[in-house]
Design a protein around this motif. Structure first.
Motif, PDB file in Angstrom:
ATOM      1  N   ASN A  12       0.843  -1.178   0.000  1.00  0.00           N
ATOM      2  CA  ASN A  12       0.000   0.000   0.000  1.00  0.00           C
ATOM      3  C   ASN A  12       0.886   1.238   0.000  1.00  0.00           C
ATOM      4  O   ASN A  12       1.558   1.519   0.978  1.00  0.00           O
ATOM      5  N   TYR A  13       0.862   1.926  -1.080  1.00  0.00           N
ATOM      6  CA  TYR A  13       1.707   3.093  -1.199  1.00  0.00           C
ATOM      7  C   TYR A  13       1.073   4.291  -0.513  1.00  0.00           C
ATOM      8  O   TYR A  13      -0.141   4.472  -0.527  1.00  0.00           O
ATOM      9  N   ARG A  14       1.922   5.057   0.044  1.00  0.00           N
ATOM     10  CA  ARG A  14       1.468   6.297   0.641  1.00  0.00           C
ATOM     11  C   ARG A  14       1.060   7.256  -0.451  1.00  0.00           C
ATOM     12  O   ARG A  14       1.628   7.276  -1.537  1.00  0.00           O
ATOM     13  N   LYS A  15       0.097   8.090  -0.148  1.00  0.00           N
ATOM     14  CA  LYS A  15      -0.319   9.119  -1.105  1.00  0.00           C
ATOM     15  C   LYS A  15      -0.366  10.463  -0.398  1.00  0.00           C
ATOM     16  O   LYS A  15      -0.174  10.558   0.806  1.00  0.00           O
ATOM     17  N   GLY A  16      -0.614  11.434  -1.172  1.00  0.00           N
ATOM     18  CA  GLY A  16      -0.726  12.766  -0.597  1.00  0.00           C
ATOM     19  C   GLY A  16       0.591  13.511  -0.552  1.00  0.00           C
ATOM     20  O   GLY A  16       1.560  13.134  -1.208  1.00  0.00           O
ATOM     21  N   LEU A  17       0.575  14.564   0.178  1.00  0.00           N
ATOM     22  CA  LEU A  17       1.743  15.425   0.243  1.00  0.00           C
ATOM     23  C   LEU A  17       2.943  14.703   0.834  1.00  0.00           C
ATOM     24  O   LEU A  17       2.803  13.838   1.696  1.00  0.00           O
ATOM     25  N   TRP A  18       4.078  15.109   0.368  1.00  0.00           N
ATOM     26  CA  TRP A  18       5.323  14.526   0.839  1.00  0.00           C
ATOM     27  C   TRP A  18       5.766  15.225   2.115  1.00  0.00           C
ATOM     28  O   TRP A  18       5.714  16.448   2.220  1.00  0.00           O
ATOM     29  N   SER A  19       6.236  14.435   3.032  1.00  0.00           N
ATOM     30  CA  SER A  19       6.770  15.008   4.260  1.00  0.00           C
ATOM     31  C   SER A  19       8.236  15.377   4.038  1.00  0.00           C
ATOM     32  O   SER A  19       8.891  14.858   3.122  1.00  0.00           O
ATOM     33  N   PRO A  20       8.763  16.277   4.836  1.00  0.00           N
ATOM     34  CA  PRO A  20      10.182  16.623   4.726  1.00  0.00           C
ATOM     35  C   PRO A  20      11.081  15.399   4.869  1.00  0.00           C
ATOM     36  O   PRO A  20      12.126  15.329   4.214  1.00  0.00           O
ATOM     37  N   GLU A  21      10.668  14.450   5.683  1.00  0.00           N
ATOM     38  CA  GLU A  21      11.482  13.252   5.854  1.00  0.00           C
ATOM     39  C   GLU A  21      11.529  12.437   4.570  1.00  0.00           C
ATOM     40  O   GLU A  21      12.577  11.905   4.180  1.00  0.00           O
ATOM     41  N   GLU A  22      10.381  12.357   3.931  1.00  0.00           N
ATOM     42  CA  GLU A  22      10.344  11.615   2.670  1.00  0.00           C
ATOM     43  C   GLU A  22      11.190  12.314   1.618  1.00  0.00           C
ATOM     44  O   GLU A  22      11.919  11.668   0.857  1.00  0.00           O
ATOM     45  N   ASP A  23      11.079  13.611   1.581  1.00  0.00           N
ATOM     46  CA  ASP A  23      11.897  14.371   0.646  1.00  0.00           C
ATOM     47  C   ASP A  23      13.377  14.093   0.890  1.00  0.00           C
ATOM     48  O   ASP A  23      14.155  13.900  -0.044  1.00  0.00           O
ATOM     49  N   GLN A  24      13.723  14.103   2.133  1.00  0.00           N
ATOM     50  CA  GLN A  24      15.118  13.904   2.486  1.00  0.00           C
ATOM     51  C   GLN A  24      15.595  12.517   2.067  1.00  0.00           C
ATOM     52  O   GLN A  24      16.693  12.355   1.531  1.00  0.00           O
ATOM     53  N   ARG A  25      14.759  11.539   2.292  1.00  0.00           N
ATOM     54  CA  ARG A  25      15.121  10.178   1.912  1.00  0.00           C
ATOM     55  C   ARG A  25      15.329  10.074   0.404  1.00  0.00           C
ATOM     56  O   ARG A  25      16.305   9.482  -0.061  1.00  0.00           O
TER      57      ARG A  25
END
Length: 294
Positions: A12-25
């Motif tokens: 199940n993929y996450r959807k919606g806005l990206w968090s700063p942590e995700e951006d960083q990853r």
DNA sequence: AACCGCAACAACCGCAAAGGG
DNA sequence: TCCCTTTGCGGTTGTTGCGGT
């Protein structure tokens, strides 16, 4: 194209806005491994996103060299005229706007420029893409003149401010006129700019995290345009992606204030990686040629 | 203060093209 | 050549913030 080595566990993929942590990853992963098989990126980067989402996030927001903020007058002119000539070929239009993504151009057109063009045309509907296509392939000059009254606002010496050589070459396929916008449109665009004074014309807030990067990435050598990769402002961003970035304040969310953007802009010219110049370094950057120029 | 409308922008969705097996 | 997968593109929707009432 196919990447069969890419494992793709169903999840199940996450959807919606990206968090700063995700951006960083994602940013960390791309910096370390370069661009490759997007479908493999989420798993390898530890993201619960699908590859498509990662790709979009990188292209539209994370990749270096992106401009943020309002469009300049010249950029508006380019969008208006290329839209009139090409139709809704946003990726092609974006190719002429270094640092702009097709998504950004599309959004800007849909939210603002389209209305301006409609008003300038007396309230008639903008041309459909099909109309654009057919007209541009047969009588591009006619297409231009029909969509708006043209006059030259650029000179042949390339006084456009995008500082990209490619821009100087923008012209109708079949015509000899330079790209320009009608005076009413230009004035409207100027008014719009005035309204948006609070939004500084800035570049991507793509900034390193708290730690300094020492990147030796595997950028596809064939795609690292040696002619374009010419760090001239102290940054080292050649095909080796070597060098370290200065330590910057924590990454700001993308909807931070203009002041925050301004800070980033200031950083760019003070010994840190010159984001401003990267727009030129990756002159042909667009969502359609990432792999070619990066 | 609450509600509403609008603008701006981020992200998703579906389709088509491209490439490898 | 066909099938499958990935990628790229354009349309559309969702989210957020802001200003007006």
């Amino acid at each position: 194209m196919g990447c069969r080595s890419c494992e793709k566990p169903k999840m199940n993929y996450r959807k919606g806005l990206w968090s700063p942590e995700e951006d960083q990853r994602l940013r960390d992963y791309i910096l370390k491994h370069g661009l490759g098989c997007w479908s493999a990126v989420p798993a390898k980067a530890g993201l619960q996103r699908n590859g498509k989402s990662c790709r979009l996030r990188w292209i539209n927001y994370l990749r270096p060299g992106l401009k943020r903020g309002m469009f300049s007058q010249e950029e508006e002119d380019v969008v208006i005229n290329l839209q009139a000539k090409l139709g809704n070929k946003w990726s092609q239009i974006a190719m002429h706007l270094p640092g702009r993504t097709d998504n950004e151009v599309k959004n800007y057109w849909n939210s603002y420029l389209k209305k301006r063009v409609m008003q300038a045309q007396g309230g008639s509907n903008p041309k459909s893409p099909a109309e654009h296509t057919s007209m541009s392939t047969t009588e591009p000059a006619m297409s231009m003149s029909m969509s708006m009254s043209m006059h030259h606002v650029k000179n042949s010496s390339g006084s456009t401010t995008t500082s990209h050589d490619q821009d100087a070459n923008i012209s109708s396929n079949g015509g000899s006129h330079a790209l320009s916008a009608s005076a009413p449109l230009a004035q409207q665009a100027f008014d719009h700019q005035a309204q948006q004074q609070s939004k500084n014309f800035v570049f991507s807030d793509w900034v390193p995290g708290p730690e300094s990067y020492s990147v030796s990435a595997h950028w596809p050598t064939s795609t690292a345009s040696s002619g374009n990769v010419t760090p001239s402002h102290g940054g080292a961003f050649g095909d080796q992606m070597s060098g370290s970035y200065g330590v910057l304040p924590p990454h700001q969310d993308h909807q931070t204030s203009a002041a925050a953007h301004g800070a980033a802009t200031g950083i760019a010219g003070s010994g840190y990686f010159d984001l401003l110049n990267m727009g030129d370094m990756y002159g042909g950057f667009s969502s359609t040629n990432d792999d070619l120029l990066f």
